[in-house]
Design an enzyme around this catalytic site. Sequence first.
Site, short mmCIF file in Angstrom:
data_model
loop_
_atom_site.label_atom_id
_atom_site.label_comp_id
_atom_site.label_asym_id
_atom_site.label_seq_id
_atom_site.Cartn_x
_atom_site.Cartn_y
_atom_site.Cartn_z
NE ARG A 51 34.80 54.41 28.18
CZ ARG A 51 35.85 53.69 28.59
NH1 ARG A 51 36.64 53.12 27.68
NH2 ARG A 51 36.12 53.56 29.87
CE LYS A 59 35.56 57.89 29.28
NZ LYS A 59 34.85 58.18 30.55
CG HIS A 62 27.20 54.48 28.23
ND1 HIS A 62 28.48 54.56 27.73
CD2 HIS A 62 27.33 54.36 29.56
CE1 HIS A 62 29.35 54.50 28.72
NE2 HIS A 62 28.68 54.38 29.85
NE ARG A 104 31.52 51.53 29.02
CZ ARG A 104 32.74 51.02 28.92
NH1 ARG A 104 33.04 50.20 27.93
NH2 ARG A 104 33.67 51.32 29.81
CG HIS A 148 35.26 50.76 34.15
ND1 HIS A 148 34.17 50.40 34.91
CD2 HIS A 148 34.75 51.41 33.08
CE1 HIS A 148 33.06 50.80 34.31
NE2 HIS A 148 33.39 51.41 33.20
CE1 TYR A 188 40.33 47.17 39.00
CE2 TYR A 188 42.07 46.01 40.15
CZ TYR A 188 40.86 46.67 40.16
OH TYR A 188 40.21 46.82 41.35
#
Length: 323
Positions: free
Chosen positions: A173, A197, A269, A272, A295, A304
């Site tokens: 990002r 994030k 982005h 990405r 993610h 995950y």
Amino acid sequence: MPKGIWYRKTLSLYLEGLFSYIAQMEWDTAIKNFSDYIKLERAMADNSVMAYTSDVTKLYQYADMAGWKKGPLEISANNVENFLTYIFRLGMSVNSQARILSGVKAFYKYLLFDEYIEIDPTELIEAPKTGRKIPDTLEVHEIDNLISAIDMSTDEGIRNKAIIETLYSSGLRVSELVNMKLTNIFYDIGFVKILGKGNKERLVPIGKGAINSIRTYLEEVRGNMTVKPGHENYVFLNRRGAQLTRVMIFTIIKRLAVAINLKKKVSPHTFRHSFATHLIEGGADLRAVQDMLGHESITTTEIYTHLDKEYLQQVIHEYHPRS
């Protein structure tokens, strides 16, 4: 822990693992049979066989990540729709989404033809419409053209090449890029530690091309700069020795797009999405791409587990166009 509770938990974990193993075996067998069918009975070329089986494998990978514990014969239309939504959110182009759906549809037509199933779950699912709003994805040659347009005779050009290479090599990002730290680049193993994030750290593999560009920038440009106090650990700096802003990264990319007359709408982005799309289209494992992007899980409550870092590095080397 009381013995009865321990026993029930142990049994539950055992059954969960057993069901996952059974589902995997069912998928492996069905995909192999499908591969043999389209190769021998439909006389498809080897490349087409690989593409079709890769599409079906992606559906299996998604089912496994979602924790469905389902074999291919138990997949519903809703399951397939969820899978399509997932690859849409990854930013894959409409054409790529349609091609993957085509492979999945062919798989279920085969299962229906051979009477493994009575109802085709994909029969009423339509290909994605071209009007769907998804970010533009750059082709490999367009990324090469953007990099070639950089004026490498200037300090800013050397820095900008390292920026573009890093964005595309690691799928970062823009906020992760501008906050990259010198102490978080591990050259010997080819990884960079990123704070993403929710202040979640992850290790992301970075290609040799990007590492070489970063090293060139650090040695030839940044090492000769006067760095503002408090900005010493940031990798990418402006000409005044301060951390680059998100807006500056946008500006760099927009100027390069204008220089090569690129008509697509591009932003940080875009790299990405291109990173994820090119890896998946090349055959990379969905879970590995998900892990590298940082993610959250496709479920609402789980994150995950990071995959083995050697495996992530292998994915980059095998499937990334600039590796």
